[in-house]
Scaffold this motif. Structure first.
Motif, PDB file in Angstrom:
ATOM      1  N   UNK A   1      -3.272   6.532  19.229  1.00  0.00           N
ATOM      2  CA  UNK A   1      -2.940   7.313  20.419  1.00  0.00           C
ATOM      3  C   UNK A   1      -2.131   8.562  20.102  1.00  0.00           C
ATOM      4  N   UNK A   2      -1.293   8.507  19.058  1.00  0.00           N
ATOM      5  CA  UNK A   2      -0.448   9.669  18.730  1.00  0.00           C
ATOM      6  C   UNK A   2      -1.085  10.574  17.681  1.00  0.00           C
ATOM      7  N   UNK A   3      -2.354  10.313  17.330  1.00  0.00           N
ATOM      8  CA  UNK A   3      -3.059  11.142  16.370  1.00  0.00           C
ATOM      9  C   UNK A   3      -3.005  10.665  14.935  1.00  0.00           C
TER      10      UNK A   3
ATOM     11  N   UNK B   1       8.685   4.967  14.572  1.00  0.00           N
ATOM     12  CA  UNK B   1       7.866   3.768  14.664  1.00  0.00           C
ATOM     13  C   UNK B   1       8.469   2.834  15.709  1.00  0.00           C
ATOM     14  N   UNK B   2       7.603   2.099  16.381  1.00  0.00           N
ATOM     15  CA  UNK B   2       8.030   1.092  17.353  1.00  0.00           C
ATOM     16  C   UNK B   2       6.934   0.043  17.454  1.00  0.00           C
ATOM     17  N   UNK B   3       7.256  -1.077  18.086  1.00  0.00           N
ATOM     18  CA  UNK B   3       6.253  -2.107  18.299  1.00  0.00           C
ATOM     19  C   UNK B   3       5.119  -1.569  19.170  1.00  0.00           C
ATOM     20  N   UNK B   4       5.456  -0.786  20.179  1.00  0.00           N
ATOM     21  CA  UNK B   4       4.418  -0.215  21.042  1.00  0.00           C
ATOM     22  C   UNK B   4       3.449   0.650  20.241  1.00  0.00           C
ATOM     23  N   UNK B   5       3.978   1.398  19.296  1.00  0.00           N
ATOM     24  CA  UNK B   5       3.109   2.236  18.457  1.00  0.00           C
ATOM     25  C   UNK B   5       2.191   1.349  17.603  1.00  0.00           C
TER      26      UNK B   5
ATOM     27  N   UNK C   1      -1.970   1.179  17.543  1.00  0.00           N
ATOM     28  CA  UNK C   1      -2.809   1.217  16.340  1.00  0.00           C
ATOM     29  C   UNK C   1      -3.854   0.104  16.363  1.00  0.00           C
ATOM     30  N   UNK C   2      -3.426  -1.109  16.743  1.00  0.00           N
ATOM     31  CA  UNK C   2      -4.373  -2.236  16.797  1.00  0.00           C
ATOM     32  C   UNK C   2      -5.419  -1.996  17.877  1.00  0.00           C
ATOM     33  N   UNK C   3      -4.991  -1.486  19.008  1.00  0.00           N
ATOM     34  CA  UNK C   3      -5.955  -1.208  20.089  1.00  0.00           C
ATOM     35  C   UNK C   3      -6.998  -0.179  19.648  1.00  0.00           C
ATOM     36  N   UNK C   4      -6.583   0.811  18.861  1.00  0.00           N
ATOM     37  CA  UNK C   4      -7.539   1.805  18.366  1.00  0.00           C
ATOM     38  C   UNK C   4      -8.591   1.148  17.480  1.00  0.00           C
ATOM     39  N   UNK C   5      -8.178   0.181  16.664  1.00  0.00           N
ATOM     40  CA  UNK C   5      -9.126  -0.547  15.826  1.00  0.00           C
ATOM     41  C   UNK C   5     -10.058  -1.396  16.687  1.00  0.00           C
ATOM     42  N   UNK C   6      -9.494  -2.088  17.687  1.00  0.00           N
ATOM     43  CA  UNK C   6     -10.316  -2.899  18.589  1.00  0.00           C
ATOM     44  C   UNK C   6     -11.391  -2.045  19.248  1.00  0.00           C
ATOM     45  N   UNK C   7     -11.029  -0.840  19.677  1.00  0.00           N
ATOM     46  CA  UNK C   7     -11.986   0.049  20.342  1.00  0.00           C
ATOM     47  C   UNK C   7     -13.124   0.477  19.412  1.00  0.00           C
TER      48      UNK C   7
END
Length: 268
Positions: free
Chosen positions: A7-9, A65-69, A73-79
Motif C-alpha cells: 500500500x505504501x509503494x 514499520x508497524x504491524x498494520x504495515x 504487505x500480506x494483503x498485497x501478496x494475497x491479492x
C-alpha cells in the motif's frame, strides 16, 4: 521470484512453489529460509507462497514499520494469488496471519505460537529496548543471542553457544538484528482484543517446550477466536514447524482437508 507493491509503494517479494490451492507461509524473526523443510511437504498439491517480510531477503524496506504495515504487505501478496489462501504463520508471522485474517478473505488460518504477549509479561516486556542497548554498544551478535535465549528458550538454557553451533540459521541471522528489534517493538505495542473477528476456521499450534510467555499468548488467542482448534505437540519447542515438520505438516494438512460441516437450511 515475484514481487507485488504494498500500500505504501514498497516492493514485497515472494517465492512460488508447486501447483494447486494456495498456502501462504509467513516467517517470524528468522528469514524465509525457515520454511525450507515445509515447502516440499505441500508443494505436490498446493501452490506454496513464501513472502519475504519487509526489509528481509528480496523485499524492499521503509524507514517506518508497524504491524498494520506488515498486514498491508500480506494483503498485497494475497491479492496477487489466485483463490482464497490458507494463511500459515510462525511466531511474528503467526501474529501477522491472525491480524490479516481479520480483514482479508482467507480460506483457513493456521498459527504456530503467534507472537502475542499477555498479562504481566506484556506489561513488563522490553526485549526491543534491551536488544537496542546491545546494538548501541556495538555488539549485534550479543543482541541476537539475547533474542534467541528469550524467544526460543524462554530465557532458560544452560549452553546457548553450544545450541547455536547446531542451529542452521546461526550466525547468518545476525544480519537481521535491527529488523528483529523493530518487529519486537510492534509485538510489544500490540494488545490482543477480547474477540478476534476472524470468519475463517482457525488452527492454533503450540509445543510443550515452547517459551511460557508464548504459550500463555496462544491460549489467549484461542479464547478470542470464534472458530478455533487448539493442538499441542508433546516435546516440541517454539521452532515446531522445523523441529517436527512431519508431525506439524500432518496436523495442518488434516485441518486444511477438513470440509466445512453442513449447516441445516432451516426448512425442516
Amino acid at each position: 521470484m515475484q514481487t507485488v507493491t504494498s500500500a505504501d509503494g514498497t516492493s514485497i517479494a515472494f517465492e512460488r512453489h508447486g501447483e494447486g490451492p494456495p498456502v501462504i507461509l509467513l516467517h517470524g524473526g528468522s528469514s524465509p529460509e525457515y520454511w525450507k523443510p515445509i515447502v516440499p511437504r505441500f508443494a505436490d498439491d498446493h501452490t506454496v507462497i513464501v513472502p519475504h517480510r519487509r526489509g528481509v531477503g528480496e523485499s524492499g524496506d521503509s524507514a517506518e514499520y508497524s504491524l498494520d504495515r506488515g498486514v498491508e504487505d500480506v494483503r498485497a501478496v494475497i491479492d496477487a494469488v489466485d483463490g482464497s489462501p490458507v494463511l500459515f504463520g510462525h511466531s511474528f508471522g503467526g501474529l501477522l496471519a491472525v491480524e490479516t485474517a481479520r480483514t482479508a478473505s482467507v480460506e483457513k488460518l493456521v498459527a504456530y505460537e503467534p507472537a502475542v504477549l499477555v498479562g504481566e509479561y506484556r506489561r513488563q516486556a522490553d526485549l526491543a529496548s534491551r536488544m537496542q542497548a546491545r546494538i548501541d554498544n556495538g555488539d549485534r551478535r550479543r543482541a541476537m543471542k539475547f533474542y534467541v535465549r528469550e524467544v526460543i528458550h524462554g530465557g532458560d538454557i544452560d549452553d546457548l553457544d553450544g545450541w547455536l553451533a547446531e542451529w542452521p540459521p546461526w550466525p547468518d541471522i545476525v544480519a537481521l538484528t535491527e529488523n528483529v528489534v523493530r518487529i519486537n517493538r510492534a509485538i510489544e505495542r500490540y494488545r490482543l482484543p477480547e474477540s478476534l473477528d476472524v470468519d475463517a476456521p482457525s488452527l492454533l499450534l503450540t509445543g510443550t517446550e515452547g517459551p511460557p510467555h508464548l504459550r500463555d499468548g496462544i491460549r489467549a488467542v484461542d479464547e478470542a477466536l470464534p472458530d478455533g482448534e487448539f493442538v499441542e505437540f508433546e516435546g516440541v519447542g517454539h521452532g515446531g514447524p522445523t523441529e517436527a515438520p512431519d508431525r506439524v505438516t500432518a496436523q495442518v494438512r488434516s485441518f486444511i482437508d477438513e470440509k466445512a460441516a453442513s449447516v441445516p437450511n432451516g426448512d425442516d
